[in-house]
Write a protein that holds these residues in place. Structure first.
Motif, PDB file in Angstrom:
ATOM      1  N   GLU A  69     154.264 -27.088  56.349  1.00  0.00           N
ATOM      2  CA  GLU A  69     155.021 -26.277  55.386  1.00  0.00           C
ATOM      3  C   GLU A  69     155.882 -25.227  56.089  1.00  0.00           C
ATOM      4  OE1 GLU A  69     151.860 -28.281  53.204  1.00  0.00           O
ATOM      5  OE2 GLU A  69     151.851 -27.109  55.064  1.00  0.00           O
ATOM      6  N   VAL A  70     155.313 -24.551  57.093  1.00  0.00           N
ATOM      7  CA  VAL A  70     156.091 -23.520  57.767  1.00  0.00           C
ATOM      8  C   VAL A  70     157.217 -24.144  58.596  1.00  0.00           C
ATOM      9  CG1 VAL A  70     154.792 -23.300  59.956  1.00  0.00           C
ATOM     10  CG2 VAL A  70     155.872 -21.297  58.936  1.00  0.00           C
ATOM     11  N   MET A  71     157.000 -25.353  59.109  1.00  0.00           N
ATOM     12  CA  MET A  71     158.069 -26.037  59.846  1.00  0.00           C
ATOM     13  C   MET A  71     159.248 -26.359  58.929  1.00  0.00           C
ATOM     14  SD  MET A  71     155.821 -28.632  62.236  1.00  0.00           S
ATOM     15  CE  MET A  71     157.276 -29.479  62.878  1.00  0.00           C
ATOM     16  N   VAL A  72     158.945 -26.897  57.745  1.00  0.00           N
ATOM     17  CA  VAL A  72     160.018 -27.225  56.796  1.00  0.00           C
ATOM     18  C   VAL A  72     160.708 -25.958  56.305  1.00  0.00           C
ATOM     19  CG1 VAL A  72     160.586 -28.304  54.582  1.00  0.00           C
ATOM     20  CG2 VAL A  72     158.882 -29.364  56.081  1.00  0.00           C
ATOM     21  N   CYS A  73     159.922 -24.904  56.073  1.00  0.00           N
ATOM     22  CA  CYS A  73     160.476 -23.619  55.642  1.00  0.00           C
ATOM     23  C   CYS A  73     161.465 -23.090  56.674  1.00  0.00           C
ATOM     24  CB  CYS A  73     159.336 -22.627  55.414  1.00  0.00           C
ATOM     25  SG  CYS A  73     159.845 -21.005  54.811  1.00  0.00           S
ATOM     26  N   PHE A  74     161.082 -23.139  57.949  1.00  0.00           N
ATOM     27  CA  PHE A  74     161.945 -22.651  59.021  1.00  0.00           C
ATOM     28  C   PHE A  74     163.174 -23.538  59.185  1.00  0.00           C
ATOM     29  CE2 PHE A  74     161.818 -20.261  63.214  1.00  0.00           C
ATOM     30  CZ  PHE A  74     161.760 -19.033  62.595  1.00  0.00           C
ATOM     31  N   PHE A  75     162.972 -24.852  59.060  1.00  0.00           N
ATOM     32  CA  PHE A  75     164.079 -25.807  59.106  1.00  0.00           C
ATOM     33  C   PHE A  75     165.122 -25.442  58.050  1.00  0.00           C
ATOM     34  CE2 PHE A  75     166.179 -29.578  57.518  1.00  0.00           C
ATOM     35  CZ  PHE A  75     166.477 -30.335  58.636  1.00  0.00           C
ATOM     36  N   CYS A  76     164.665 -25.192  56.821  1.00  0.00           N
ATOM     37  CA  CYS A  76     165.574 -24.880  55.715  1.00  0.00           C
ATOM     38  C   CYS A  76     166.287 -23.557  55.929  1.00  0.00           C
ATOM     39  CB  CYS A  76     164.819 -24.856  54.396  1.00  0.00           C
ATOM     40  SG  CYS A  76     164.234 -26.465  53.844  1.00  0.00           S
ATOM     41  N   TYR A  77     165.554 -22.548  56.437  1.00  0.00           N
ATOM     42  CA  TYR A  77     166.191 -21.261  56.658  1.00  0.00           C
ATOM     43  C   TYR A  77     167.350 -21.399  57.639  1.00  0.00           C
ATOM     44  CZ  TYR A  77     167.587 -16.984  58.681  1.00  0.00           C
ATOM     45  OH  TYR A  77     168.405 -15.987  59.153  1.00  0.00           O
ATOM     46  N   CYS A  78     167.087 -22.022  58.791  1.00  0.00           N
ATOM     47  CA  CYS A  78     168.130 -22.140  59.810  1.00  0.00           C
ATOM     48  C   CYS A  78     169.279 -23.031  59.339  1.00  0.00           C
ATOM     49  CB  CYS A  78     167.534 -22.665  61.117  1.00  0.00           C
ATOM     50  SG  CYS A  78     166.491 -21.432  61.926  1.00  0.00           S
ATOM     51  N   ALA A  79     168.961 -24.019  58.489  1.00  0.00           N
ATOM     52  CA  ALA A  79     170.011 -24.858  57.916  1.00  0.00           C
ATOM     53  C   ALA A  79     170.921 -24.012  57.018  1.00  0.00           C
ATOM     54  CB  ALA A  79     169.393 -26.004  57.124  1.00  0.00           C
ATOM     55  N   VAL A  80     170.335 -23.129  56.216  1.00  0.00           N
ATOM     56  CA  VAL A  80     171.130 -22.239  55.358  1.00  0.00           C
ATOM     57  C   VAL A  80     172.008 -21.329  56.204  1.00  0.00           C
ATOM     58  CG1 VAL A  80     170.992 -20.254  53.781  1.00  0.00           C
ATOM     59  CG2 VAL A  80     169.571 -22.271  53.379  1.00  0.00           C
ATOM     60  N   GLU A  81     171.399 -20.702  57.210  1.00  0.00           N
ATOM     61  CA  GLU A  81     172.136 -19.752  58.047  1.00  0.00           C
ATOM     62  C   GLU A  81     173.301 -20.425  58.770  1.00  0.00           C
ATOM     63  OE1 GLU A  81     171.011 -18.216  62.227  1.00  0.00           O
ATOM     64  OE2 GLU A  81     170.086 -16.782  60.838  1.00  0.00           O
ATOM     65  N   GLN A  82     173.018 -21.523  59.464  1.00  0.00           N
ATOM     66  CA  GLN A  82     174.039 -22.150  60.290  1.00  0.00           C
ATOM     67  C   GLN A  82     175.102 -22.874  59.464  1.00  0.00           C
ATOM     68  OE1 GLN A  82     174.396 -21.776  63.640  1.00  0.00           O
ATOM     69  NE2 GLN A  82     172.764 -20.278  63.399  1.00  0.00           N
ATOM     70  N   THR A  83     174.726 -23.438  58.327  1.00  0.00           N
ATOM     71  CA  THR A  83     175.716 -24.088  57.465  1.00  0.00           C
ATOM     72  C   THR A  83     176.679 -23.044  56.909  1.00  0.00           C
ATOM     73  OG1 THR A  83     174.128 -25.809  56.853  1.00  0.00           O
ATOM     74  CG2 THR A  83     176.063 -25.564  55.450  1.00  0.00           C
ATOM     75  N   GLY A 136     167.074 -28.060  62.430  1.00  0.00           N
ATOM     76  CA  GLY A 136     167.858 -27.735  61.239  1.00  0.00           C
ATOM     77  C   GLY A 136     169.269 -27.293  61.588  1.00  0.00           C
ATOM     78  N   THR A 137     169.376 -26.511  62.665  1.00  0.00           N
ATOM     79  CA  THR A 137     170.680 -26.043  63.124  1.00  0.00           C
ATOM     80  C   THR A 137     171.570 -27.208  63.552  1.00  0.00           C
ATOM     81  OG1 THR A 137     169.768 -23.927  63.838  1.00  0.00           O
ATOM     82  CG2 THR A 137     171.820 -24.629  64.883  1.00  0.00           C
ATOM     83  N   CYS A 138     170.963 -28.209  64.191  1.00  0.00           N
ATOM     84  CA  CYS A 138     171.729 -29.352  64.696  1.00  0.00           C
ATOM     85  C   CYS A 138     172.165 -30.300  63.588  1.00  0.00           C
ATOM     86  CB  CYS A 138     170.885 -30.140  65.700  1.00  0.00           C
ATOM     87  SG  CYS A 138     170.725 -29.367  67.295  1.00  0.00           S
ATOM     88  N   LEU A 139     171.276 -30.567  62.637  1.00  0.00           N
ATOM     89  CA  LEU A 139     171.495 -31.655  61.692  1.00  0.00           C
ATOM     90  C   LEU A 139     172.212 -31.255  60.404  1.00  0.00           C
ATOM     91  CD1 LEU A 139     168.097 -33.598  61.914  1.00  0.00           C
ATOM     92  CD2 LEU A 139     170.229 -34.026  63.154  1.00  0.00           C
ATOM     93  N   MET A 140     171.852 -30.133  59.833  1.00  0.00           N
ATOM     94  CA  MET A 140     172.289 -29.857  58.472  1.00  0.00           C
ATOM     95  C   MET A 140     173.751 -29.405  58.340  1.00  0.00           C
ATOM     96  SD  MET A 140     169.741 -31.029  57.101  1.00  0.00           S
ATOM     97  CE  MET A 140     170.033 -30.720  55.365  1.00  0.00           C
ATOM     98  N   PRO A 141     174.306 -28.576  59.239  1.00  0.00           N
ATOM     99  CA  PRO A 141     175.734 -28.265  59.111  1.00  0.00           C
ATOM    100  C   PRO A 141     176.627 -29.505  59.244  1.00  0.00           C
ATOM    101  CG  PRO A 141     174.643 -26.616  60.448  1.00  0.00           C
ATOM    102  CD  PRO A 141     173.652 -27.723  60.253  1.00  0.00           C
ATOM    103  N   PRO A 142     176.383 -30.415  60.217  1.00  0.00           N
ATOM    104  CA  PRO A 142     177.190 -31.637  60.265  1.00  0.00           C
ATOM    105  C   PRO A 142     177.028 -32.513  59.025  1.00  0.00           C
ATOM    106  CG  PRO A 142     176.070 -31.298  62.354  1.00  0.00           C
ATOM    107  CD  PRO A 142     175.490 -30.314  61.395  1.00  0.00           C
ATOM    108  N   LEU A 143     175.818 -32.538  58.467  1.00  0.00           N
ATOM    109  CA  LEU A 143     175.602 -33.319  57.247  1.00  0.00           C
ATOM    110  C   LEU A 143     176.461 -32.793  56.110  1.00  0.00           C
ATOM    111  CD1 LEU A 143     174.163 -35.487  55.610  1.00  0.00           C
ATOM    112  CD2 LEU A 143     172.282 -33.873  55.233  1.00  0.00           C
TER     113      LEU A 143
END
Length: 393
Positions: A209-223, A342-349
């Motif tokens: 859960e904390v891994m997914v939470c952190f993934f989502c946070y960094c995806a929001v920030e970097q996107t 999250g930083t690598c994958l979500m902004p390009p997506l």
């Protein structure tokens, strides 16, 4: 001695930020020299990120073996070597080679220092330390711009930062005894336990859960960082030069927010700070969605930045409380790896979605990530409730 060590950790966090924004600042001047397409910056970025993920996953083992002080000095030294390598490189292939220690040097020190501060210092220091990272990330492009403006080229910019990292390595080596002067009651039980494998970490209640939470946070920030300007230009008809200035308020929101968060954490617990941050991010997304004048977009992205400010440091600081001091280093390592993924994958997506549909999906995309982040954070609190631990300063 405790406060001197804290000062050294502050310096180390500044050094973490110095190289992070250099590639973006230098690349317009670099790629013509190497006769490669402008898109090749993505190759270097991915190599650096991959190295960071690998070293984050190994941080638990390295820290138990060497201790936080030595890991910090070794990691900063690797980064210094990589930056100096960049400054003398004549081919893109060699840039790719130097990008490997560039990334490896960042992951272990990030996880090790974050865990050390989470174990030994109060939440306010975590917020202020990440503010120091922002200072380093701001100074890096400034030094690169100075080098370019004064005829020293992008090589000179990398050389300046590399020399600063060499100097910091010397300071870290000279102050290694400070890390050993922690009393027995201050030492983490984690250094006495054996290193955990990735499978063992994933079996800990709340770890996924904390891994997914952190993934989502960094995806929001970097996107938001990557696409805010494009959204304003394409969907709000804001001129490009104005949009760039508006998008910068996101960074301002994070920097000011982390400074303020350090004081607010004296009244609120980490869990409350994270929920407050998530609420502000949600409010900012709703404001960005509203039709209207440019000022609404300015307010919206400022709110998103302010909301992001406490989430990252407070998730890290609460990790020993959720998982125990003996497992916090291992969990923070995989958190860092999740963050970089999250930083690598979500902004390009989102770039693919914007290209095939519309950039107007940005608030919806951010909103979906936020909802998942909130759900995972609440599940984390349910499955691994925080147990208060003693903090020193």
């Amino acid at each position: 001695m405790t406060h001197l060590l804290l000062f050294i950790i502050y310096l180390a966090f500044i050094s973490l930020g110095l190289p992070d924004s250099l590639l973006g600042a230098a690349w317009p001047a670099m790629y013509p020299v190497f006769d490669v397409p402008v898109s090749y910056a993505g190759i270097l970025s991915m190599i650096i990120a991959a190295g960071t993920i690998v070293s984050s996953l190994q941080s638990d083992r390295l820290t138990r073996m060497l201790g936080t002080g030595k890991v910090t000095a070794l990691s900063v030294a690797m980064t210094a070597v990589a930056l100096l390598g960049f400054s003398v490189t004549k081919s893109f292939f060699l840039l790719c080679i130097w990008a490997v220690p560039y990334g490896l040097g960042a992951g272990s020190v990030d996880a090790a220092l974050n865990n050390y501060v989470a174990l030994h210092y109060k939440s306010r220091h975590m917020s202020w330390l990440h503010c120091m990272w922002g200072l380093g990330a701001t100074v890096g492009p400034y030094l690169m711009g100075y080098a370019l403006a004064h005829g020293h080229g992008w090589n000179g910019g990398y050389r300046y930062i590399g020399i600063l990292q060499v100097a910091l390595t010397a300071v870290l080596l000279f102050t290694l005894p400070l890390w050993k002067k922690r009393t027995a009651s201050q030492e983490s039980a984690s250094v006495k336990a054996h290193a955990l494998t990735l499978r063992q970490i994933l079996q800990i209640p709340g770890a996924k859960e904390v891994m997914v939470c952190f993934f989502c946070y960094c995806a929001v920030e970097q996107t938001t960082i990557l696409w805010a300007s494009s959204y304003l230009t394409l969907c709000k008809n804001v001129p490009a030069e104005t949009a760039a200035g508006f998008a910068s308020v996101f960074f301002l929101g994070i920097t000011i927010g982390r400074g303020l968060s350090g004081f607010v954490t004296m009244k609120l617990r980490d869990t409350q700070m994270i929920r407050l941050g998530q609420a502000l991010i949600g409010a900012g997304i709703l404001v960005v969605l509203l039709p209207g004048t440019e000022i609404l977009s300015l307010i919206g992205f400022s709110l998103i930045g302010l909301g992001c400010a406490p989430v990252y440091p407070c998730i890290i600081h609460s990790t020993p409380g959720h998982f125990g001091a003996d497992r916090s280093q291992a969990v923070i390592g995989v958190q860092m790896a999740s963050a970089y993924t999250g930083t690598c994958l979500m902004p390009p997506l989102f770039g693919i979605l914007a290209n095939n549909f519309t950039a107007g999906l940005l608030p919806v995309y951010l909103g979906g990530l936020l909802v998942l982040m909130v759900v995972m954070h609440e599940l984390l609190n349910k499955r691994a409730p925080v147990s208060a631990g003693k903090l020193d300063v």
